[in-house]
Write a protein that holds these residues in place. Structure first.
Motif, PDB file in Angstrom:
ATOM      1  N   VAL A 601       0.833  -1.202   0.000  1.00  0.00           N
ATOM      2  CA  VAL A 601       0.000   0.000   0.000  1.00  0.00           C
ATOM      3  C   VAL A 601       0.867   1.251   0.000  1.00  0.00           C
ATOM      4  O   VAL A 601       0.491   2.287  -0.552  1.00  0.00           O
ATOM      5  CB  VAL A 601      -0.946   0.000   1.222  1.00  0.00           C
ATOM      6  CG1 VAL A 601      -1.755   1.291   1.282  1.00  0.00           C
ATOM      7  CG2 VAL A 601      -1.882  -1.201   1.168  1.00  0.00           C
ATOM      8  N   ASN A 602       2.045   1.155   0.573  1.00  0.00           N
ATOM      9  CA  ASN A 602       2.908   2.320   0.765  1.00  0.00           C
ATOM     10  C   ASN A 602       3.706   2.699  -0.475  1.00  0.00           C
ATOM     11  O   ASN A 602       4.155   3.847  -0.599  1.00  0.00           O
ATOM     12  CB  ASN A 602       3.872   2.057   1.929  1.00  0.00           C
ATOM     13  CG  ASN A 602       4.319   3.331   2.601  1.00  0.00           C
ATOM     14  OD1 ASN A 602       3.566   4.287   2.698  1.00  0.00           O
ATOM     15  ND2 ASN A 602       5.560   3.357   3.060  1.00  0.00           N
ATOM     16  N   ASN A 605       0.518   5.193  -5.187  1.00  0.00           N
ATOM     17  CA  ASN A 605      -0.588   6.110  -4.923  1.00  0.00           C
ATOM     18  C   ASN A 605      -1.317   6.343  -6.234  1.00  0.00           C
ATOM     19  O   ASN A 605      -0.850   5.918  -7.301  1.00  0.00           O
ATOM     20  CB  ASN A 605      -0.105   7.421  -4.289  1.00  0.00           C
ATOM     21  CG  ASN A 605       0.877   8.163  -5.174  1.00  0.00           C
ATOM     22  OD1 ASN A 605       0.563   8.558  -6.291  1.00  0.00           O
ATOM     23  ND2 ASN A 605       2.097   8.356  -4.660  1.00  0.00           N
ATOM     24  N   CYS A 616       0.081  -4.275  -7.471  1.00  0.00           N
ATOM     25  CA  CYS A 616       0.333  -4.148  -6.031  1.00  0.00           C
ATOM     26  C   CYS A 616      -0.965  -3.864  -5.288  1.00  0.00           C
ATOM     27  O   CYS A 616      -1.194  -4.390  -4.188  1.00  0.00           O
ATOM     28  CB  CYS A 616       1.341  -3.034  -5.766  1.00  0.00           C
ATOM     29  SG  CYS A 616       3.001  -3.374  -6.375  1.00  0.00           S
ATOM     30  N   LEU A 617      -1.805  -3.031  -5.870  1.00  0.00           N
ATOM     31  CA  LEU A 617      -3.102  -2.727  -5.264  1.00  0.00           C
ATOM     32  C   LEU A 617      -3.966  -3.979  -5.199  1.00  0.00           C
ATOM     33  O   LEU A 617      -4.605  -4.266  -4.176  1.00  0.00           O
ATOM     34  CB  LEU A 617      -3.797  -1.624  -6.065  1.00  0.00           C
ATOM     35  CG  LEU A 617      -5.224  -1.250  -5.645  1.00  0.00           C
ATOM     36  CD1 LEU A 617      -5.283  -0.851  -4.185  1.00  0.00           C
ATOM     37  CD2 LEU A 617      -5.757  -0.134  -6.542  1.00  0.00           C
ATOM     38  N   SER A 620      -2.724  -6.403  -2.503  1.00  0.00           N
ATOM     39  CA  SER A 620      -3.132  -5.963  -1.164  1.00  0.00           C
ATOM     40  C   SER A 620      -4.607  -6.266  -0.926  1.00  0.00           C
ATOM     41  O   SER A 620      -5.005  -6.646   0.183  1.00  0.00           O
ATOM     42  CB  SER A 620      -2.861  -4.468  -0.991  1.00  0.00           C
ATOM     43  OG  SER A 620      -3.668  -3.687  -1.856  1.00  0.00           O
ATOM     44  N   LEU A 653      -1.160   6.508   5.470  1.00  0.00           N
ATOM     45  CA  LEU A 653      -1.274   5.229   4.773  1.00  0.00           C
ATOM     46  C   LEU A 653      -2.725   4.889   4.451  1.00  0.00           C
ATOM     47  O   LEU A 653      -3.053   4.506   3.324  1.00  0.00           O
ATOM     48  CB  LEU A 653      -0.650   4.127   5.635  1.00  0.00           C
ATOM     49  CG  LEU A 653      -0.688   2.714   5.042  1.00  0.00           C
ATOM     50  CD1 LEU A 653       0.262   2.624   3.872  1.00  0.00           C
ATOM     51  CD2 LEU A 653      -0.322   1.681   6.097  1.00  0.00           C
ATOM     52  N   ASN A 656      -4.271   7.127   1.831  1.00  0.00           N
ATOM     53  CA  ASN A 656      -3.755   6.726   0.518  1.00  0.00           C
ATOM     54  C   ASN A 656      -4.471   5.485   0.015  1.00  0.00           C
ATOM     55  O   ASN A 656      -4.885   5.408  -1.149  1.00  0.00           O
ATOM     56  CB  ASN A 656      -2.246   6.464   0.622  1.00  0.00           C
ATOM     57  CG  ASN A 656      -1.633   6.050  -0.699  1.00  0.00           C
ATOM     58  OD1 ASN A 656      -1.847   6.689  -1.727  1.00  0.00           O
ATOM     59  ND2 ASN A 656      -0.899   4.944  -0.688  1.00  0.00           N
ATOM     60  N   PHE A 657      -4.661   4.507   0.904  1.00  0.00           N
ATOM     61  CA  PHE A 657      -5.346   3.273   0.523  1.00  0.00           C
ATOM     62  C   PHE A 657      -6.806   3.553   0.160  1.00  0.00           C
ATOM     63  O   PHE A 657      -7.345   2.985  -0.786  1.00  0.00           O
ATOM     64  CB  PHE A 657      -5.257   2.266   1.669  1.00  0.00           C
ATOM     65  CG  PHE A 657      -5.677   0.871   1.284  1.00  0.00           C
ATOM     66  CD1 PHE A 657      -5.336   0.334   0.051  1.00  0.00           C
ATOM     67  CD2 PHE A 657      -6.422   0.078   2.156  1.00  0.00           C
ATOM     68  CE1 PHE A 657      -5.715  -0.954  -0.311  1.00  0.00           C
ATOM     69  CE2 PHE A 657      -6.806  -1.204   1.806  1.00  0.00           C
ATOM     70  CZ  PHE A 657      -6.456  -1.725   0.563  1.00  0.00           C
ATOM     71  N   LEU A 660      -6.853   4.943  -3.268  1.00  0.00           N
ATOM     72  CA  LEU A 660      -6.555   3.879  -4.230  1.00  0.00           C
ATOM     73  C   LEU A 660      -7.789   3.026  -4.509  1.00  0.00           C
ATOM     74  O   LEU A 660      -8.061   2.650  -5.654  1.00  0.00           O
ATOM     75  CB  LEU A 660      -5.419   2.998  -3.700  1.00  0.00           C
ATOM     76  CG  LEU A 660      -4.002   3.601  -3.753  1.00  0.00           C
ATOM     77  CD1 LEU A 660      -3.048   2.790  -2.890  1.00  0.00           C
ATOM     78  CD2 LEU A 660      -3.511   3.665  -5.193  1.00  0.00           C
TER      79      LEU A 660
END
Length: 725
Positions: A601-602, A605, A616-617, A620, A653, A656-657, A660
Motif C-alpha cells: 500500500v505504501n 498512490n 500491487c493494489l 493488497s 497510509l 492513501n489506501f 486507491l
C-alpha cells in the motif's frame, strides 16, 4: 527568374551542380499538356546526384543532416525541387518510368533531410495519392518505400478508410507485395508510444478515455483491415511459409552482421533481391544486367550480394507480418482475430518453422541483445525471435485455443490420462488445429529457453510467453506438463543461483513462477526440495523483497495457494507439505503478511499507478479479502493504523489506501476483460472483490470493516480532491 549567365556563374561559385538549371527545366514540364520528352534525362541526372548523398547517409549511421553535410540535397530543397517533383507526379501524361524517377528523387531527399519528409507528411492528399500508385507493379516498390518513410514522421495517424478502394488494392497484391505492405500497416495499426511521462499513468489514461470515448485511429484502422476478405488468412500464410535454404548459409551470421547495419529498410533489400534475380537471368543469356529499380543499388553491391540474403529477406518480412498480427491480437477485436489465427493454423505453421528458421542451431554471441522494446535497433534475426515470442504471448493470453501450442499427443497424455485434469474446451473442438508431430511449440520453446543465459532478454520474452500460456483459470495439467520438464527448478536457479541482475528478466521469472506454483501442492513440494538450505531460502526472499513491485504477483499466488491448502487438511500430501514447506510457513505468519501489506500500500498512490504497478493494489486487496472471509479484516486494518502511528504518519497510509480503492472502483467496474482476469487468476468471484472494496470504503465510522473507522478525524481525507485532478 535569374538571367541564365548569372545563374551559371553563381552555380559554379556555390557548387550547385547545375541543380537550379535542371529544376527550371523540370518546372516548365510540370504543367498539364507539357512536353515530357526531355524530362526523363533531367530526372535521371538529378537522381544520380541525390542518390550519392543518400548512399553516403545510409552507410554513415544516419548522422544528422545539415547543409554542410549534404549540400546537394539542401540545394535541391532550397530551390523548390521537392515542390517541382511533387507537381510532376500529378501530371496526367507522366508514365511509370517517370513516376518511379520522381519517387526515387523524393525518397533520397527524405533520407538526408527530415524536413522534406515532414513537409510531404503534412500533405494528406499526397499520401493518399501515393497509395493509388501501389496498384502498379512497376511503381509499387518505390511507392511503398516512400510511404513508409512519410508515415514514420507523420504527426496524425492516417485513416486507411480514406484510401480509395483499399480492399481491392490489398487483394490485388501478390504475397511479396503484401509482405511489403505490412511495413506500412505496422505504423497505422499500433497506438502511438506515450513514453514514460504522466500520460502513461492509469489516471491520465482514464481521463483521456473520458474525453474521447470513440475508437482511436489505430483501432479504426484495425477494423478496416479485418473487413478485407482473406486478409488474415494471407498473413498467416506469409508468416508460416517455408524458406528454401540457399548455398552459403553457413556464413549467414557474418553476412548478416555486415549487411543489416546499413540496410535501413526491407524495401531496399527487395530492390537488391530484384537486382540479383535480374543479374542471374541475364548472365545466363549473355546479356548485361538491367539496372535496379532502386537508385541505391550500385554495381559494387551487385557483386557483393550474398546468396543467403534470401533468408534475411524472408526473416525481415516475417517480422513485419508477425507484428501486425500481434497488434491485431491485442486490439478491440482480439477474440475474432484469435479465432481466425487458430482456424488458419498459424501456430502449427510456426511450429514447423521453429528449428529451421525461428530458432536455428547457432548462437548469435556477437550480437548485443537489446532490452524489451519492440522498436529497438537490433538485427533482423533478433527482432524476428522477439516478435515471434510476443505473438505467442498475445495468442495464449486468456484464450481457450492456447492449447494449440501443444501437440495432440501431449494433450491426450496430460488431459485425458490424469483424473485431476478437466478436459479443456479447445481439445474437444480444435483437435485439428494443434501442432503436428511429437513436439508442440511449447515443448520447443522450453528447450531453447533452458539454453539461454539467465539474464538474456530472450529469457524475458520466453518467460512471458510461457506465463501467458498458464495465465487465466489455473490448469493442473498445464502446470504438470511444465513441472515435469524441470521448469520450476530452472526458474529457481535463475532467481537464486545465477546472479541475474536484470530487473525486467527477474520480474518475468517471478510472474512465471507464481503461475506455475499457484494451487499446485506438487510445485510447493518441489520448491521446498530445491531451497533445502537456509541460505537458498534467504536468497530467494531477498530477491522478492528487493523489488516488491516486480515480485508481488508471486506473493499473491503463494497467499492464495496457502489459503486453499488450509481448507484441504483431509489430504495427507497437503498436510505434509504445509508442515514442511518453508515458503508456506513464512506466509502463514500474520506478521509477515502484514509486512507485505504495509509495503504494498505504501509504494503506490493514485497519481503514480500504471499498468505495471497496479498489481500491487490488487495483491493488497487479495490479502484483505482472505482476511475478511475469516472474519479478521478489522485486525488487519487496526494493524495498519498502528503501523502508521509507529511511523509517525497518522492517517497517511489509510488515506492513501482509501483513495486507491476509490480509483479501483472507477477503473475496474467498467472493464469486463480486466475484471474477468482478476476473477480467473484468483478464483475469487469479482462480485466479492467489488463487495470487499465497497465495505472498505464504507462511510459508517462505526463499522469495524471500514477504513474510515481507523482514521482519526483530524487526519481524515488528506487527499480528498486527488481523483478530481
Amino acid at each position: 527568374m535569374l538571367p541564365e549567365a548569372l545563374l551559371q556563374d553563381r552555380d559554379k561559385q556555390a557548387k550547385w551542380h547545375s541543380i537550379p538549371e535542371l529544376l527550371q527545366k523540370l518546372h516548365e514540364s510540370s504543367h498539364p499538356n507539357s512536353d515530357l520528352s526531355h524530362t526523363h534525362s533531367v530526372l535521371k541526372e538529378l537522381s544520380s546526384l541525390l542518390s550519392m548523398e543518400a548512399m553516403s547517409f545510409v552507410t554513415e549511421d544516419r548522422k544528422s543532416a545539415q547543409e554542410s553535410t549534404f549540400p546537394i540535397t539542401y540545394t535541391f530543397d532550397l530551390f523548390g525541387g521537392v515542390d517541382v517533383i511533387h507537381s510532376l507526379c500529378f501530371v496526367p501524361a507522366v508514365n511509370d518510368d517517370l513516376v518511379n524517377d520522381c519517387l526515387s528523387v523524393l525518397y533520397n531527399c527524405c533520407i538526408c533531410t527530415e524536413g522534406v519528409t515532414k513537409s510531404l507528411a503534412a500533405r494528406d492528399y499526397f499520401v493518399l495519392f501515393l497509395f493509388t500508385l501501389m496498384t502498379n507493379k512497376k511503381t509499387f516498390l518505390q511507392t511503398a518505400t516512400l510511404i513508409e518513410d512519410i508515415l514514420g514522421v507523420k504527426k496524425a495517424m492516417i485513416q486507411l478508410e480514406g484510401v480509395a478502394n483499399l480492399s481491392g488494392l490489398v487483394q490485388s497484391f501478390d504475397q511479396q507485395q503484401l509482405a511489403n505492405f505490412c511495413r506500412i500497416l505496422s505504423v497505422t495499426v499500433s497506438e502511438p508510444d506515450v513514453g514514460n511521462d504522466d500520460k502513461h499513468t492509469l489516471l491520465a489514461k482514464n481521463a483521456q478515455q473520458k474525453q474521447d470515448s470513440s475508437l482511436s485511429r489505430a483501432e479504426v484502422n484495425q477494423v478496416t483491415l479485418l473487413n478485407i476478405p482473406g486478409f488474415i488468412e494471407r498473413l498467416c500464410k506469409l508468416a508460416t511459409r517455408k524458406v528454401s535454404e540457399a548455398t552459403g548459409a553457413s556464413n549467414f551470421l557474418q553476412e548478416l552482421e555486415d549487411w543489416y547495419t546499413w540496410l535501413d529498410n526491407a524495401l531496399v533489400l527487395d530492390a537488391l533481391m530484384q537486382m540479383a534475380t535480374e543479374e542471374t537471368e541475364h548472365t545466363s543469356t549473355g546479356q548485361q544486367p538491367l539496372s535496379c529499380s532502386s537508385s541505391l543499388a550500385t554495381s559494387t553491391l551487385r557483386h557483393r550480394l550474398p546468396q543467403s540474403m534470401k533468408i534475411v529477406h524472408e526473416i525481415m518480412y516475417k517480422v513485419e507480418v508477425l507484428y501486425v498480427l500481434c497488434v491485431l491480437l491485442m486490439g478491440s477485436h482480439r477474440n475474432q482475430v484469435h479465432k481466425m489465427l487458430a482456424e488458419f493454423r498459424l501456430i502449427p505453421g510456426l511450429n514447423n518453422l521453429f528449428d529451421k528458421l525461428i530458432w536455428r542451431k547457432y548462437t548469435s554471441s556477437n550480437h548485443v541483445v537489446h532490452g524489451q522494446n519492440e522498436n529497438c535497433d537490433c538485427s533482423p534475426e533478433i527482432s524476428f525471435k522477439i516478435q515471434f515470442l510476443r505473438l505467442l504471448q498475445s495468442f495464449s493470453d486468456h484464450h481457450d485455443a492456447k492449447e494449440a501450442l501443444c501437440s495432440l499427443k501431449t494433450q491426450i497424455k496430460y488431459y485425458i490420462v490424469s483424473p485431476k485434469c478437466p478436459l479443456p474446451v479447445s481439445l474437444c473442438s480444435c483437435r485439428s488445429l494443434v501442432c503436428d508431430g511429437k513436439k508442440g511449440l511449447l515443448t520447443r520453446l522450453l528447450t531453447v529457453m533452458k539454453k539461454e543465459p539467465p539474464d538474456s532478454s530472450f529469457r524475458f520474452w520466453q518467460a512471458r510467453a510461457v506465463e501467458s500460456f498458464l495465465r487465466g483459470v489455473t490448469s493442473y495439467a498445464d502446470q504438470m506438463f511444465l513441472l515435469k520438464r524441470g521448469l520450476l527448478e530452472n526458474m529457481l536457479f535463475c532467481i537464486i543461483d545465477s546472479g541475474c541482475k536484470s530487473k525486467d528478466v527477474l520480474q518475468s521469472y517471478f510472474d512465471l513462477l507464481g503461475e506455475l506454483m499457484k494451487f499446485n501442492i506438487d510445485a510447493f513440494k518441489r520448491f521446498n526440495m530445491y531451497v533445502s538450505t537456509d541460505n537458498k531460502f534467504q536468497t530467494f526472499m531477498t530477491q522478492i523483497n528487493s523489488s516488491l513491485v516486480d515480485s508481488n504477483m508471486l506473493v499473491r499466488c503463494i497467499i492464495l495457494s496457502l489459503d486453499r491448502f488450509e481448507t484441504q487438511t483431509e489430504d495427507r500430501k497437503v498436510v505434509e507439505v504445509l508442515s514442511e514447506c518453508c515458503l508456506l510457513s513464512y506466509l502463514a505468519q500474520v506478521e509477515n503478511r502484514l509486512s507485505f501489506l504495509f509495503r504494498l500500500v505504501n509504494i503506490i498512490n493514485v497519481q503514480t499507478l500504471t499498468q505495471e504497478n497496479v498489481s500491487c493494489l490488487n495483491t493488497s486487496l487479495v490479502v484483505l479479502m482472505l482476511a475478511r472471509r475469516r472474519g479478521k479484516l478489522p485486525f488487519y486494518l487496526k494493524a495498519l493504523r498502528e503501523k502508521e502511528h509507529a511511523e509517525k504518519y497518522p492517517g497517511c497510509l489509510l488515506n492513501n489506501f482509501h483513495n486507491l480503492l476509490r480509483f479501483w472502483q472507477r477503473h475496474y467496474l467498467n472493464r469486463d476483460k480486466d475484471s474477468t482476469c482478476l476473477e480467473n487468476s484468483s478464483c475469487i468471484p469479482f462480485s466479492y472483490w467489488n463487495e470487499t472494496v465497497s465495505v472498505l470504503l464504507g462511510s459508517d465510522r462505526t463499522s469495524l470493516c471500514a477504513i474510515a473507522s481507523y482514521i482519526d478525524e483530524p487526519f481524515m481525507d488528506l487527499d480528498r480532491d486527488l481523483l478530481e485532478c
